[in-house]
Design a protein around this motif. Structure first.
Motif, short mmCIF file in Angstrom:
data_model
loop_
_atom_site.label_atom_id
_atom_site.label_comp_id
_atom_site.label_asym_id
_atom_site.label_seq_id
_atom_site.Cartn_x
_atom_site.Cartn_y
_atom_site.Cartn_z
N MET A 211 0.70 -0.92 0.08
CA MET A 211 -0.19 0.35 0.24
C MET A 211 0.73 1.41 -0.20
SD MET A 211 -3.05 1.42 3.10
CE MET A 211 -3.72 -0.26 2.75
N THR A 212 0.27 2.06 -0.79
CA THR A 212 1.34 3.30 -0.71
C THR A 212 0.42 4.43 0.25
OG1 THR A 212 -0.43 3.98 -3.03
CG2 THR A 212 1.61 2.82 -3.45
N TRP A 213 1.31 5.93 0.67
CA TRP A 213 1.14 6.78 1.43
C TRP A 213 -0.46 6.90 0.50
CZ3 TRP A 213 1.46 7.32 6.09
CH2 TRP A 213 2.52 6.39 6.15
N PRO A 214 -0.35 7.68 -0.56
CA PRO A 214 -2.34 8.28 -1.50
C PRO A 214 -2.93 7.06 -1.53
CG PRO A 214 -0.32 8.57 -2.26
CD PRO A 214 0.59 7.68 -1.89
N GLN A 215 -2.81 5.87 -1.70
CA GLN A 215 -3.68 4.61 -1.42
C GLN A 215 -4.40 5.17 0.00
OE1 GLN A 215 -1.80 1.52 -2.54
NE2 GLN A 215 -2.68 1.24 -4.35
N LEU A 216 -3.36 4.26 0.89
CA LEU A 216 -3.59 5.28 3.07
C LEU A 216 -4.61 6.50 2.73
CD1 LEU A 216 -3.57 4.63 5.84
CD2 LEU A 216 -1.40 5.63 5.79
N TRP A 217 -4.38 7.68 2.41
CA TRP A 217 -4.62 9.45 2.42
C TRP A 217 -6.05 9.16 2.02
CZ3 TRP A 217 -3.88 10.61 7.47
CH2 TRP A 217 -2.66 10.87 7.43
N SER B 66 3.56 13.37 -3.99
CA SER B 66 3.39 12.06 -4.90
C SER B 66 3.18 12.15 -6.35
CB SER B 66 2.34 11.19 -4.12
OG SER B 66 1.41 11.25 -4.94
N THR B 67 3.19 10.85 -7.61
CA THR B 67 2.65 11.48 -8.76
C THR B 67 1.11 10.28 -9.08
OG1 THR B 67 3.65 8.61 -8.66
CG2 THR B 67 5.27 10.74 -9.00
N SER B 68 1.02 9.99 -7.89
CA SER B 68 -0.76 9.94 -8.10
C SER B 68 -1.63 10.89 -8.53
CB SER B 68 -0.93 9.07 -6.62
OG SER B 68 -2.89 9.20 -7.10
N PRO B 69 -2.11 10.61 -9.45
CA PRO B 69 -3.17 12.06 -10.21
C PRO B 69 -4.47 11.96 -9.51
CG PRO B 69 -3.51 9.81 -11.39
CD PRO B 69 -2.47 9.96 -10.60
N ALA B 70 -4.44 10.90 -7.92
CA ALA B 70 -5.89 10.99 -7.37
C ALA B 70 -6.38 12.04 -6.98
CB ALA B 70 -6.22 10.07 -6.35
N GLY B 71 -5.45 13.15 -6.53
CA GLY B 71 -5.80 14.78 -5.88
C GLY B 71 -7.17 15.87 -6.90
N TRP B 72 -6.36 15.22 -7.90
CA TRP B 72 -7.26 16.04 -9.40
C TRP B 72 -9.02 15.74 -8.98
CZ3 TRP B 72 -5.05 20.22 -10.25
CH2 TRP B 72 -3.51 20.51 -10.92
N PHE B 73 -9.01 14.61 -8.87
CA PHE B 73 -10.09 13.66 -9.00
C PHE B 73 -11.02 14.16 -7.52
CE2 PHE B 73 -8.02 11.26 -12.05
CZ PHE B 73 -8.86 11.18 -12.94
N LEU B 74 -10.37 14.41 -7.00
CA LEU B 74 -10.47 15.37 -4.67
C LEU B 74 -11.08 16.72 -5.25
CD1 LEU B 74 -12.22 13.69 -2.63
CD2 LEU B 74 -9.52 13.77 -1.99
N LEU B 75 -10.70 17.09 -5.41
CA LEU B 75 -9.97 18.50 -5.49
C LEU B 75 -11.38 19.34 -6.03
CD1 LEU B 75 -6.96 20.05 -6.98
CD2 LEU B 75 -7.15 20.25 -4.83
N VAL C 58 -11.10 7.11 -4.86
CA VAL C 58 -10.41 6.92 -4.26
C VAL C 58 -9.60 5.09 -5.24
CG1 VAL C 58 -10.86 3.89 -2.77
CG2 VAL C 58 -11.17 6.61 -2.49
N LEU C 59 -10.89 5.94 -6.33
CA LEU C 59 -10.35 4.21 -7.30
C LEU C 59 -9.28 4.68 -7.88
CD1 LEU C 59 -14.35 3.60 -8.42
CD2 LEU C 59 -13.03 1.79 -7.70
N VAL C 60 -8.99 6.07 -8.27
CA VAL C 60 -7.81 6.05 -9.60
C VAL C 60 -6.33 5.91 -8.50
CG1 VAL C 60 -6.61 7.97 -10.54
CG2 VAL C 60 -8.80 7.73 -10.66
N ALA C 61 -6.53 6.06 -7.11
CA ALA C 61 -5.68 5.87 -5.98
C ALA C 61 -5.21 4.65 -5.95
CB ALA C 61 -5.83 6.23 -4.39
#
Length: 109
Positions: A1-7, A60-69, A104-107
């Motif tokens: 599990m990565t940090w973005p997945q956790l958060w 991080s390199t995860s783009p999931a934040g863009w979907f949560l903003l 969450v799905l993207v992360a």
């Protein structure tokens, strides 16, 4: 599990728990009359976890934040709407749900 997945998992779980509590009170399955602060505390924790998750765009390199903003808009408006109109409050809270779900799905992909 990565940090973005956790958060993102924690933020999504907190949002889900806060919505479940609000729905239970709205449907009168139970009452929080003696401790209304619990729902407010859960909302504050959800906002904090969502902010930490979205900040993953910076570390991080995860783009999931863009979907949560975009969820920040309904979350920021919720205190102004209040709970005097349960339908309006629930509708506004529900508007954030797709953003939490997709992030969450993207992360976790």
């Amino acid at each position: 599990m990565t940090w973005p997945q956790l958060w993102f998992g924690l933020a999504g779980g907190s949002f889900l728990a806060s919505c479940a509590l609000g729905l239970g009170v709205a449907l009168r399955w139970f009452s929080t009359a003696g401790f209304r602060w619990v729902h407010h505390a859960m909302f504050a924790v959800t906002c904090l976890l969502a902010a930490v998750a979205a900040s993953s765009l910076l570390w991080s390199t995860s783009p999931a934040g863009w979907f949560l903003l975009p969820a920040a808009v309904p979350l920021a408006a919720l205190p102004a709407v209040g709970s005097s109109s349960v339908a309006r409050h629930a509708t506004l809270a529900s508007a954030a749900a797709p953003f939490f779900l997709v992030s969450v799905l993207v992360a976790w992909r």
